[in-house]
Design a protein around this motif. Sequence first.
Motif, mmCIF file in Angstrom:
data_model
loop_
_atom_site.group_PDB
_atom_site.id
_atom_site.type_symbol
_atom_site.label_atom_id
_atom_site.label_comp_id
_atom_site.label_asym_id
_atom_site.label_seq_id
_atom_site.Cartn_x
_atom_site.Cartn_y
_atom_site.Cartn_z
ATOM 1 N N CYS A 439 -5.921 -0.340 -4.444
ATOM 2 C CA CYS A 439 -5.821 0.365 -3.284
ATOM 3 C C CYS A 439 -6.875 -0.122 -2.266
ATOM 4 O O CYS A 439 -6.333 -0.672 -1.142
ATOM 5 C CB CYS A 439 -6.482 1.780 -3.494
ATOM 6 S SG CYS A 439 -5.454 2.785 -4.490
ATOM 7 N N GLU A 443 -5.300 -2.393 0.916
ATOM 8 C CA GLU A 443 -5.573 -2.018 2.379
ATOM 9 C C GLU A 443 -6.270 -2.780 3.214
ATOM 10 O O GLU A 443 -6.083 -3.002 4.258
ATOM 11 C CB GLU A 443 -6.532 -0.797 2.223
ATOM 12 C CG GLU A 443 -6.013 0.684 1.799
ATOM 13 C CD GLU A 443 -7.114 1.873 2.044
ATOM 14 O OE1 GLU A 443 -6.874 2.552 3.049
ATOM 15 O OE2 GLU A 443 -7.735 2.124 1.209
ATOM 16 N N ALA A 446 -3.667 -5.110 4.401
ATOM 17 C CA ALA A 446 -2.848 -4.498 5.452
ATOM 18 C C ALA A 446 -3.758 -4.893 6.614
ATOM 19 O O ALA A 446 -3.128 -4.878 7.820
ATOM 20 C CB ALA A 446 -2.721 -3.063 5.292
ATOM 21 N N ASN A 447 -5.063 -4.907 6.779
ATOM 22 C CA ASN A 447 -5.784 -5.220 7.856
ATOM 23 C C ASN A 447 -5.710 -6.501 8.229
ATOM 24 O O ASN A 447 -5.686 -7.012 9.428
ATOM 25 C CB ASN A 447 -7.242 -4.545 7.554
ATOM 26 C CG ASN A 447 -7.506 -3.153 7.532
ATOM 27 O OD1 ASN A 447 -6.570 -2.571 7.946
ATOM 28 N ND2 ASN A 447 -8.304 -2.788 6.969
ATOM 29 N N ARG A 495 0.725 4.549 -1.471
ATOM 30 C CA ARG A 495 0.471 4.702 -0.047
ATOM 31 C C ARG A 495 0.017 3.237 0.380
ATOM 32 O O ARG A 495 0.194 2.626 1.541
ATOM 33 C CB ARG A 495 -0.455 5.793 0.363
ATOM 34 C CG ARG A 495 -0.781 5.911 1.895
ATOM 35 C CD ARG A 495 -1.992 6.800 2.057
ATOM 36 N NE ARG A 495 -3.386 6.213 1.658
ATOM 37 C CZ ARG A 495 -3.845 5.298 2.613
ATOM 38 N NH1 ARG A 495 -3.350 5.267 3.674
ATOM 39 N NH2 ARG A 495 -5.141 5.070 2.198
ATOM 40 N N CYS A 496 -0.962 2.667 -0.147
ATOM 41 C CA CYS A 496 -1.977 1.490 0.029
ATOM 42 C C CYS A 496 -0.965 0.372 0.012
ATOM 43 O O CYS A 496 -0.783 -0.593 0.844
ATOM 44 C CB CYS A 496 -2.960 1.148 -0.686
ATOM 45 S SG CYS A 496 -4.383 2.481 -0.548
ATOM 46 N N LEU A 499 1.354 0.628 3.094
ATOM 47 C CA LEU A 499 0.500 0.085 4.302
ATOM 48 C C LEU A 499 0.416 -1.219 4.379
ATOM 49 O O LEU A 499 0.679 -1.956 5.460
ATOM 50 C CB LEU A 499 -0.838 0.845 4.171
ATOM 51 C CG LEU A 499 -1.712 0.979 5.444
ATOM 52 C CD1 LEU A 499 -0.908 1.751 6.408
ATOM 53 C CD2 LEU A 499 -3.061 1.240 5.062
ATOM 54 N N TRP A 502 3.735 -2.791 5.599
ATOM 55 C CA TRP A 502 4.040 -2.447 6.826
ATOM 56 C C TRP A 502 3.597 -3.600 7.726
ATOM 57 O O TRP A 502 4.219 -4.233 8.552
ATOM 58 C CB TRP A 502 3.350 -1.214 7.225
ATOM 59 C CG TRP A 502 3.699 -0.582 8.702
ATOM 60 C CD1 TRP A 502 4.502 -1.030 9.650
ATOM 61 C CD2 TRP A 502 3.152 0.321 9.318
ATOM 62 N NE1 TRP A 502 4.454 -0.346 10.692
ATOM 63 C CE2 TRP A 502 3.603 0.771 10.448
ATOM 64 C CE3 TRP A 502 2.107 1.462 8.834
ATOM 65 C CZ2 TRP A 502 3.174 1.559 11.220
ATOM 66 C CZ3 TRP A 502 1.651 2.439 9.806
ATOM 67 C CH2 TRP A 502 2.420 2.480 11.066
ATOM 68 N N SER A 503 2.351 -4.278 7.375
ATOM 69 C CA SER A 503 1.788 -5.220 8.094
ATOM 70 C C SER A 503 2.509 -6.565 8.011
ATOM 71 O O SER A 503 2.549 -7.163 9.024
ATOM 72 C CB SER A 503 0.416 -5.634 7.589
ATOM 73 O OG SER A 503 -0.599 -4.419 8.234
ATOM 74 N N ASN A 533 0.572 11.423 4.791
ATOM 75 C CA ASN A 533 -0.123 10.037 4.903
ATOM 76 C C ASN A 533 0.641 8.833 4.106
ATOM 77 O O ASN A 533 0.417 7.781 4.505
ATOM 78 C CB ASN A 533 -1.528 10.008 4.317
ATOM 79 C CG ASN A 533 -1.366 10.549 2.776
ATOM 80 O OD1 ASN A 533 -0.581 11.112 2.340
ATOM 81 N ND2 ASN A 533 -2.837 10.534 2.226
ATOM 82 N N PRO A 537 3.267 5.039 6.404
ATOM 83 C CA PRO A 537 3.434 3.481 6.128
ATOM 84 C C PRO A 537 4.709 3.417 5.843
ATOM 85 O O PRO A 537 5.334 2.230 5.951
ATOM 86 C CB PRO A 537 2.379 3.297 5.268
ATOM 87 C CG PRO A 537 1.918 4.537 4.597
ATOM 88 C CD PRO A 537 2.038 5.435 5.617
ATOM 89 N N THR A 541 7.142 0.839 7.916
ATOM 90 C CA THR A 541 7.677 -0.364 7.135
ATOM 91 C C THR A 541 9.325 -0.383 7.435
ATOM 92 O O THR A 541 9.838 -1.417 7.835
ATOM 93 C CB THR A 541 7.518 -0.377 5.659
ATOM 94 O OG1 THR A 541 6.187 -0.383 5.700
ATOM 95 C CG2 THR A 541 7.932 -1.763 5.065
#
Length: 930
Positions: A439, A443, A446-447, A495-496, A499, A502-503, A533, A537, A541
Motif C-alpha cells: 500500500c 501510494e 502515485a505521488n 485502492r492504492c 491510485l 491513475w497517475s 475511496n 481512483p 484511471t
Amino acid sequence: MKEDLTSLTLLDKDKEMYLKRKVAILLKQLDLHLLNHSLKHISLEISLNPGTFKKDIELLKRFSGKGEQTVLESIEYTSDYEFSNGCRAPPWRQIQGEICYVLVKPHDVETLCLTCSTEGVFLNGGKTKEEGEINYERKGEIYKDLVTCLKDKSPVFSENMSKQEVRFTEEQQKENQIYEKPKTEDGHSSIAGSEKSKLERINFGKSHMTKRLEPSLNWRATVDYKDHKSSAKDSQEEKQGKLEKSSSSVSPSRAQLLRKGGEKVEDTASESSSESEEDEEPPDHRQEANADLPSEYWQIQKLVKYLKPCCFLISMFCLLLPRWLTLSNFLTASSVERSYLIHIFIYKGGNQTATVIALCSMRDFNLAQETCQLAIRDVGGLEVLINLLDTDEVKCKIGSLKILKEISHNPQIRRNIVDLGGLPIMVNILDSPHKSLKCLSAETIANVAKFKRARRAVRQHGGITKLVALLDCGQNSTEPTQPSLYETRDVEVARCGALALWSCSKSHSNKEAIRKAGGIPLLARLLKTSHENMLIPVVGTLQECASEENYRAAIKAERIIENLVKNLNSENEQLQEHCAMAIYQCAEDEETRDLVRLHGGLKPLASLLNNTDNKERLAAVTGAIWKCSISKENVIKFREYKAIETLVGLLTDQPEEVLVNVVGALGECCQEYENRVLVRKCGGIQPLVNLLVGINQALLVNVTKAVGACALEPESMAIIDRLDGVRLLWSLLKNPHPDVKASAAWALCPCIENAKDAGEMVRSFVGGLELVVNLLKSDNKEVLASVCAAITNIAKDQENLAVITDHGVVPLLSKLANTNNDKLRRHLAEAISRCCMWGRNRVAFGEHKAVAPLVRYLKSNDTNVHRATAQALYQLSEDADNCITMHENGAVKLLLDMVGSPDQDLQEAAAGCISNIRRLALATEKARYN
C-alpha cells in the motif's frame, strides 16, 4: 573465607571485562587511524577535482553559441544535480574516481559524451537510445584536461580556441580568484562542541576527509548558467563580484524555503497523447537569500544526520561483500576493509531500533510543510530513506515509505526521488508479501509519477503489471457490510494500486501497458464496489484511459457506462466529477451516448448543473452534457429537463473551462429550431456575442458555432447584427488558429444568408472581401471548405461577386480543383457555380483548367458532391470550349446516370448540362454540313 573467594572472583571478572573493553577501544582507535591514514594517502594522489572541471565548463559555456567565432555550439552536463563534494556522477561511479559527464556539441563533429574523472578526460560510450542511460565504458585515450581533449577531437575548436586563447586565459584567472575566496560559515555550523565531536566520531573522522571525493549524501543547488550570464550582462563587473562572493556564503536551501508560491509542475494533460510530449518538469534552480529558518528545519536535519551512519555502513557492506564470500578472501583483505566489516557487524545489530525511533520522530513533524520537506532533502535525507527501502527490515521500510509518501507531494522532491533511483526499489516492494508495504509503496508511486520521466521509469521496471496485479486483491470486496480485517486490507491494497495507475495512466504507452496487463476487466469489477475511496481512483484511471479508442470499445464491452451513470447519483462531489469526466471522454461514440440516455444518465447530469460552487465538477458535468448533446435524442431529453435554460444562465461569470463546454453544448442544442427560440427568449444571444472577443481558441471555436446556429433564425440574426456580431465573426478570420478561422467562416454563412441587406452589410466591412479571397491560399482543408461556402453566399450579390472577381477568386478556386476531399469538393463546386454568373468567369475557369477535375467529382460516392458538381458543370457548359472538355473527359455518360436520381436539383442540373453539350454538338454537325 567464602566471601573472600567470591570477592576475588568478582575482581578477576571485572579485570577481565576491563581488559576486553580496553582491547576493543584500542582496536577501534587503530581502525580509525588506519582509515584516516588511507584516506589521506588517497587524497594526495588526486590531481583533478570537481572545482577544476566546473571552472573549465563554465568558461567554455561563455565561449559557446551559434556564431562562427564561438569555440563550441554547446556544452551541458548530463545531470542537473550536484553533490556536496562537487561531483555529478552517481555515487557508485564516484568510487571509481569519476566526477561528471558532459555532452559537447562542436561545430564540425557529432555530439561527444565525455567523462571527467580524477585521472583525466576521456570519451565514453554515450547515451543509449532505449533508456537514455550513459555507457560508462571508456572509448579512447585519457587526456589531461577538457580543453586538450576537445582540441584533439575537433579541428574547428582548436582553431577558434587559438584565436581566443588570450581572452580565455584572462577569464580563467578571474575564475580562479573567485573560487579561491574563503567561504564564510552559515548557521548550520552552530552545533554544540560535545555534540559535534560525537557526530565526528560516528562519521569516522569526517574532518580528515575534506579533500577526498567521497560519494556525498547532500544535494547542492546548481546554478543555471544562462540565467547567470544574462543577469551578468545587465550589471557592472564590481556588482557581479559582490554577488558571486555573497552567493558562496549562503545556504542553498534558504531561497527554496523563502520562495512564495513554489513552482507547480503541470503535467496532467501534457502526457495524455503520447510519451514524447513536453511536460518534463523544470530544473530545480535555486536562488540564494539570507533569512532565518524555522527551528523545525534544523531539528529534522539533526535527525537525518543520526540516520546516516547506519545507512553508510550498510552501503559499504553491500559494496565490499563480494570480496568476503570466502574466509581466505577475508584474511587477504586490507585492514581498512576488515575494519569496515567489523564496524558493520557491530553497528548493524543495534541501529535498527534507533533507526525506527528516528523515523518515528521525523513523522512527528508536519511533513506537509515545505520547510520540513526541504530540510530532509537538503541534508541528504532522501538518499538515506531510499537506502532504507533496500534493507530487510520491514519496520524500517514502512517508516521510510510513510515519510516518502508525505514529502513526495513536493514537485522537486519527486524529481529527486527519481534521480536517486527510488522508483525501481518501490516497484520491487510491490512484490512483498506484506500488504502494508504494498500500500505504502503504491501510494508513494502515485505521488511521484506526476511527470513523464517518472511514469516511464515505472513502466520500464515492470511497475504497470505489478500495479494491475494489486487490483486483483480487492475483487471479492464489493460489499462493505461488516468486512473482515483481511478484506479491509485487500480493499486498501486495490485502492492504492488504482491510485498509482491513475497517475501512470497519463501516458499513452502506460495506457496501452495497463490494457495489455488486463487492467480493464479488473477496473470494471472494482467499479461495482460501494467503497467511495476505492471508486475515485478507479474512475479517475478510466477517465484518463477513455481518451484512447481501444479503451472506449473495451469500456462498452465491459458495461462500465452503467456503473458510471449510477455513481453520478453519489453524494461524493469528487466521485461525481470523475464519473462525469469519464462520460465526457467516452461520449465521443454514438453508442455510448445512447447508453448514457438508456441508463438514465441525462437527468442527473442536468440536475448537477444547478450546483455551481464546485467549478471542477461543473466543468466535467457541462463537458459530459456537451458530448451527449451531439445526439438529437439526448437534446430532446435535455429540453425536457430544463437544461438549456440552465446552460444559458451559465454563460456569464464562469471560468473558461466551464464556458467552453457550456457554449459547445448550446451549439449542439441550437441545431434544433425550438432550442434556438428558447436560447433567444432566455437572453442568450448577447452573452454569446460578447464571448466573440475572447482569446481562448477552444472557446472561440464553440462560440462561433453557437452564434452561427442561432443565426439560422431570422429574429436571432437581427439581434446578432444589432450587437455587431457579424463584424466580430469577420474579424476572427484573421485569427492565427485554423480551427477558429474555419469555424468563423462557417458561422458567416447563415449570417449572410439570413441578413436583411446582406450585400450591403458585407461591403461595409473594409477589406473584408479581400480577406476572404486570400484565405483560399490556406493549406488547411477545413478552412478552404468553409471559405468556399462563405464565397458561395457572398457571390449571391452581383456587386460583391464583381469585387471578389477583381481580387482573383477565379484562379484561386481553380487551383483547388485537384482535391480528393469530398467536403471541399462540394463547397468548391458550389462556389464555382455561383462565380460563373459574372462576366467571363465561365471562360476563365476553362482557361485555368478547372473543368476536367470537376468531371472527376461525379465519380464520388457523396450525393451532395454530385449535386454541387452537376450545378457547376451546368453553369460552365454555357461556354463551348468547356463543353468540349467535358465531353472529352466522359462527363456525358456520368451525367446520364444522374438524370434518374431521386434528387430533383441533381436531375435538373445534369439534364441541363447534357442539353448544353448536345446543343453544341448539333450546332457543330450543322456547321460541318453547311
